[in-house]
Design a protein around this motif. Sequence first.
Motif, PDB file in Angstrom:
ATOM      1  N   PRO A 181       0.826  -0.871  -0.202  1.00 21.41           N
ATOM      2  CA  PRO A 181      -0.041  -0.093   0.344  1.00 21.41           C
ATOM      3  C   PRO A 181       0.634   1.157  -0.110  1.00 21.41           C
ATOM      4  CG  PRO A 181      -0.390  -1.455   2.040  1.00 21.41           C
ATOM      5  CD  PRO A 181       0.504  -2.128   0.964  1.00 21.41           C
ATOM      6  N   SER A 182       1.884   0.926   0.712  1.00 21.03           N
ATOM      7  CA  SER A 182       2.850   2.308   0.725  1.00 21.03           C
ATOM      8  C   SER A 182       3.429   2.532  -0.790  1.00 21.03           C
ATOM      9  CB  SER A 182       3.744   2.161   1.477  1.00 21.03           C
ATOM     10  OG  SER A 182       3.513   2.175   2.846  1.00 21.03           O
ATOM     11  N   ALA A 183       3.787   1.373  -0.990  1.00 20.85           N
ATOM     12  CA  ALA A 183       4.044   1.778  -2.415  1.00 20.85           C
ATOM     13  C   ALA A 183       3.841   2.052  -3.522  1.00 20.85           C
ATOM     14  CB  ALA A 183       5.474   0.280  -2.899  1.00 20.85           C
ATOM     15  N   LYS A 184       2.476   1.616  -3.249  1.00 18.48           N
ATOM     16  CA  LYS A 184       1.256   2.167  -4.568  1.00 18.48           C
ATOM     17  C   LYS A 184       0.503   3.448  -3.872  1.00 18.48           C
ATOM     18  CE  LYS A 184      -1.702  -1.767  -5.203  1.00 18.48           C
ATOM     19  NZ  LYS A 184      -2.478  -2.876  -4.741  1.00 18.48           N
ATOM     20  N   ALA A 185       1.322   4.476  -2.660  1.00 16.75           N
ATOM     21  CA  ALA A 185       0.667   6.032  -2.744  1.00 16.75           C
ATOM     22  C   ALA A 185       2.237   6.465  -3.410  1.00 16.75           C
ATOM     23  CB  ALA A 185       0.768   5.994  -1.033  1.00 16.75           C
ATOM     24  N   VAL A 186       3.062   5.897  -3.549  1.00 10.57           N
ATOM     25  CA  VAL A 186       4.526   6.674  -4.080  1.00 10.57           C
ATOM     26  C   VAL A 186       3.780   7.030  -5.206  1.00 10.57           C
ATOM     27  CG1 VAL A 186       7.239   5.813  -4.770  1.00 10.57           C
ATOM     28  CG2 VAL A 186       6.317   6.011  -2.522  1.00 10.57           C
ATOM     29  N   VAL A 187       4.057   5.366  -5.843  1.00 10.16           N
ATOM     30  CA  VAL A 187       2.833   5.612  -7.293  1.00 10.16           C
ATOM     31  C   VAL A 187       2.152   7.504  -7.752  1.00 10.16           C
ATOM     32  CG1 VAL A 187       2.007   4.220  -9.235  1.00 10.16           C
ATOM     33  CG2 VAL A 187       3.647   3.283  -8.409  1.00 10.16           C
ATOM     34  N   THR A 188       1.049   7.271  -6.736  1.00 11.14           N
ATOM     35  CA  THR A 188       0.506   7.916  -6.883  1.00 11.14           C
ATOM     36  C   THR A 188       0.434   9.533  -6.855  1.00 11.14           C
ATOM     37  OG1 THR A 188      -1.380   6.863  -6.077  1.00 11.14           O
ATOM     38  CG2 THR A 188      -1.674   9.237  -5.670  1.00 11.14           C
ATOM     39  N   GLU A 189       1.935  10.262  -6.147  1.00 12.37           N
ATOM     40  CA  GLU A 189       2.838  10.983  -5.907  1.00 12.37           C
ATOM     41  C   GLU A 189       3.195  11.438  -6.945  1.00 12.37           C
ATOM     42  OE1 GLU A 189       4.106  12.271  -2.436  1.00 12.37           O
ATOM     43  OE2 GLU A 189       3.311  11.661  -0.895  1.00 12.37           O
ATOM     44  N   PHE A 190       4.268  10.093  -7.548  1.00 13.46           N
ATOM     45  CA  PHE A 190       4.748  10.174  -8.842  1.00 13.46           C
ATOM     46  C   PHE A 190       3.912  10.402  -9.794  1.00 13.46           C
ATOM     47  CE2 PHE A 190       6.694   8.814 -12.761  1.00 13.46           C
ATOM     48  CZ  PHE A 190       8.401   9.045 -12.392  1.00 13.46           C
ATOM     49  N   TYR A 209      11.488   5.508   4.970  1.00 14.97           N
ATOM     50  CA  TYR A 209      11.424   4.531   6.306  1.00 14.97           C
ATOM     51  C   TYR A 209      10.287   5.481   6.577  1.00 14.97           C
ATOM     52  CZ  TYR A 209      11.220   5.037  11.545  1.00 14.97           C
ATOM     53  OH  TYR A 209      10.873   4.525  12.598  1.00 14.97           O
ATOM     54  N   GLN A 210      10.457   7.081   6.482  1.00 15.74           N
ATOM     55  CA  GLN A 210       9.639   8.159   7.019  1.00 15.74           C
ATOM     56  C   GLN A 210       8.179   7.423   6.400  1.00 15.74           C
ATOM     57  OE1 GLN A 210      10.536   9.775   9.787  1.00 15.74           O
ATOM     58  NE2 GLN A 210       7.892  10.242  10.123  1.00 15.74           N
ATOM     59  N   TYR A 211       8.215   7.628   5.082  1.00 15.38           N
ATOM     60  CA  TYR A 211       7.006   7.571   4.159  1.00 15.38           C
ATOM     61  C   TYR A 211       6.054   6.238   4.617  1.00 15.38           C
ATOM     62  CZ  TYR A 211       4.561   8.722   0.558  1.00 15.38           C
ATOM     63  OH  TYR A 211       3.262   8.428  -0.809  1.00 15.38           O
ATOM     64  N   VAL A 212       6.399   5.432   4.672  1.00 17.23           N
ATOM     65  CA  VAL A 212       6.157   3.757   5.655  1.00 17.23           C
ATOM     66  C   VAL A 212       5.547   4.604   6.781  1.00 17.23           C
ATOM     67  CG1 VAL A 212       6.182   1.740   5.745  1.00 17.23           C
ATOM     68  CG2 VAL A 212       7.228   2.411   3.979  1.00 17.23           C
ATOM     69  N   ARG A 213       6.095   4.831   7.370  1.00 17.27           N
ATOM     70  CA  ARG A 213       5.848   5.076   9.144  1.00 17.27           C
ATOM     71  C   ARG A 213       4.120   6.150   8.855  1.00 17.27           C
ATOM     72  NH1 ARG A 213       8.895   6.392  14.301  1.00 17.27           N
ATOM     73  NH2 ARG A 213       7.263   6.554  16.369  1.00 17.27           N
ATOM     74  N   ASN A 214       4.369   7.565   8.538  1.00 12.28           N
ATOM     75  CA  ASN A 214       3.446   8.302   8.136  1.00 12.28           C
ATOM     76  C   ASN A 214       2.487   7.145   7.681  1.00 12.28           C
ATOM     77  OD1 ASN A 214       5.090  10.172   8.880  1.00 12.28           O
ATOM     78  ND2 ASN A 214       5.506  10.736   7.226  1.00 12.28           N
ATOM     79  N   TYR A 215       2.580   6.476   6.655  1.00 11.60           N
ATOM     80  CA  TYR A 215       0.922   5.819   5.969  1.00 11.60           C
ATOM     81  C   TYR A 215       0.712   5.087   6.709  1.00 11.60           C
ATOM     82  CZ  TYR A 215      -1.406   3.653   2.590  1.00 11.60           C
ATOM     83  OH  TYR A 215      -2.317   3.352   2.077  1.00 11.60           O
TER      84      TYR A 215
END
Length: 1013
Positions: free
Chosen positions: A188-197, A505-511
């Motif tokens: 789910p975090s990686a999918k959120a990264v793709v959304t930001e990209f 790391y911070q991105y996953v934790r925030n998510y």
Amino acid sequence: MESNKKYWKGLEELNKTPEFVENNKSEFAEPLPIEDVLSEAGLSTVTPRRDFLKALGFGLGAVTLAACQKAPVHKSIPYLVRPEEVTPGIPNFYVSSFKGNSVMVKTVVGRPIKIEANPNAGTFNCGTDAQAQASVLDLYDVSKLKNPLLKKDETTWADLDKFVKGELNKVQASGKQIRIVASSLNSPSAKAVVTEFTAKYPTAKLVQYDPISYTGIIKANENSFGKAVLPKYNFEKADLIVSFAADFLGTWISGEEFTAQYTSNRDYKSLEKKKMSRHFQFEAGMSLTGTNADTRIALKLSEEGPALIALYNAITGASLPGAGLPDNANADKAIKLVAKELLQNKGKALLVAGSNDVSVQTLVNAINVAIGSYGTTIDLDNPCKRYEGNDAEFALLVDEMNKGDVGAVFFLNSNPAYDAINAKAFTDGLAKVALKVSFSDREDETADLSDVVAITPNYLESWGDANTYEGFYSIVQPTINPVFNSRQAEQSLLTWADAPVQDYYQYVRNYWEKNILPAAGKTWKDVLQTGVVTSAPRAAGSYGFTLSLDAVAAAIVASSKALKKDIELQIFESVPMRDGKQANNAFLQEFPCPVTKVTWDNYVALNPKQAEKLGYKEFDVVSIKAENGYAIDLPVLFQPGQAMGTASVALGYGRTKAGKAGNNVGKNAFPFVTYANGTMKYATTATLTGTGVWSELAQTQTHYSFEGRNIVREATFKDFLKDPMAGSGNHHKHKVYDLWTTDKHEMLGNNWVMAIDLNACTGCGSCIVACNVENNIPVVGKDEVRRRREMHWLRIDRYYSFNDEQHGSVTEEKEIAHLDNLENVSVVHQPMLCQHCDHAPCETVCPVLATVHSSDGLNHMAYNRCVGTRYCANNCPYKVRRFNWFNYWNDSRFDNYLNNEFTQLVLNPDVTTRSRGVMEKCSMCIQRIQAGKLTAKLEKRALKDGDIKMACQEACSANAIIFGDKNDPNSEVSKALRSERTYYVLEEINVEPGIGYMTKIRNIDSETKEVHA
């Protein structure tokens, strides 16, 4: 009554070929090279005594003088400030995830060395497969890149980022498309990264594809129920399982998870409740699941669709066209029987199919609706998210690239230059893309064609997460800092998107703290300790089916007719190699295929009668040319159970850019895969042509023989219900002849023993790889396996027998009379390891007391005493001892493993590495026993049952291996060994083995036997 049914490991044993007979005359494949060793000292076996002593004296003197020379001093550097969590000799454990499964990682002084299932995962704790066990070796792979690459040259991350950003800006200005190509992304975090990209670059799009596709199931569910999902299958709720070519115990979706579910209705605990599921398997090639079926029916690929139409008609009373199997009487009878039983087990039955054809899967959905599977054995409301690939989207991408519409493409955990359909069209299109970025840890086939290789760390060096089922989340956390100058793909995408948070790391934790943890009532620290978060599942609903099946049936019939020519070729995923992503893992290359026992190669599997008809002998190399024109040369393997008129070839081999161990092993079968009607097809037609070349495959199966002794015992479920000791031989105790005249030594402390349930063991082999990793067992390579020198302490013997249609027992003469029908065989898997005999025959013949018995029932090996006479191996009736022909960890001939300091970091420091000339075998994980005792002592308590688990036991998804203290009457192993089904292999020779086996039970009756009449 004890059966005189005969079992055979391979056709060479059944037919008593001259090579098999000759090899069986001697215990070892070849004698010790004494002449070669002596020749190095200028001696021979006929050297006079005085010359021998003269040379020996000089040798001793030289060694003595050498020992007097001053050796170089290597100073060790101690910790100045030791990390708080690190205590030398005491392991640490961290939770993480591998391919979406929650695991526990054992580290020693900062080195990850072992993978186990996470006990906190609850119902999702289902053991580990061979790939997970071997994955720790991937961390220490010397073939990985050490720095990122830009235009084939090493670069810095700053320069790489500058280049990629500049190119992305050009692509965005041009209006061309940007594509991120990934294997199913269940993070789910990686999918959120793709959304930001994609927010930064609006023309960007995620294209998910899987080399082993499940698009057919997903699209069929979308057409049938409006839900484009992969269902959650509940095999544990099924009293009747019918599979059409779905290898659900091996490679289909999630083998280890389905194994745990499947065996929960078949193991000794279930049998004690007089309960056992029933399993029918229809398939062309012999799969791991097929070997475990109660009733297996060989079915050509072209017959699968018509058989399903006939099954639907028989269940519903419909009259869809195209039904019937006029050329397969056995399958026709089986379909009628299966239809009757499915109706009798409404709501408690499950039908699955391995086909990736939308029409086939739509028909399967209709049958499952008719038998009430939805809401019980199939759950669409809590779907599986392991595979979300879309074959049509990938095909569209290839088309877009060839048209010049794509300006940038990123490859995330994907290698389409190796495993994509129509690789030439893909590579031609890729050449037209301006920016090509590969997120890979090595210069693989796709990275080799890319401008940028943004090297990524191993999962053991990474942060991340996974969401494999609705409501089930697991964390990925690093257990070691990145060894090389790598960076996670997600962090690269965040950097190139100028995201506000670029540290992953911070991105996953925030998510997690925003989206997952609040609803679960947990903190970030909690999830780092437990590894998983689960929510209550949604109520599984039942579904109706209103779709017209006329067009579906017509499409199935058309596909079936297209396959009815030449040889029908099945392209399948093998248990060791899967899709080839871990091809450079030597543990997996040397892991024998559970069915064929082949290592280090793929092959074309043919029914022996089919090969004879075509004029081929085993290991003849043939050219296989498919309908699409692609051709490869592979050796022929005789496979009992293979449907006549079919051939099978495994995927995952033929890598050219994997690394030292994986390069040019076997041939690439992915180009055989075709694309039609929106999905990839793993069935085609082919012609075989002889090449005149012969190439021996490296198999492990018939390296040892039990000389026809009765070691496998089985019974039918019907007979078991009448008599729990049925088939075990326990009614007729053998006469005891004892060489030991003294009173039996009582083990007053612990008495370590093991129970193995043959009804639970599926033969998957994860225990073999777990044992290899735990005990530093070396990989020897293809040539040494051919010489019968594999070093595995634990093997799983696979035995064939002919299905008996009419009689209670089958004699060898009757079996040979059935040689005209080698489609109809049954299989038993039997794990075999050192039996830790109380009257161990190895101990009495060792001249130096290198192998001795302990006070707690184990057979020990003192490696520094062993002089390599091999008397012990010669005297072992179970053939479980291994001899070190070389120093495998320090010999350039074995460069695929251990022959470098970096890879040696995978070694378990609690287990001695053995040197040349030393015998070794299963130690019953003595290091784990000692660790368990020490932990109990430090905690000032007695050992409890379950404190100590063997590596093989912990890896087993089926709970087929049970270890413990026989002196504790309440231990699980004591209860298991008290089962009426328990017998001891070769107990008649009175070596008193410490491992008990439980009889194999098959849920068959007179009606299922009639299927093969």
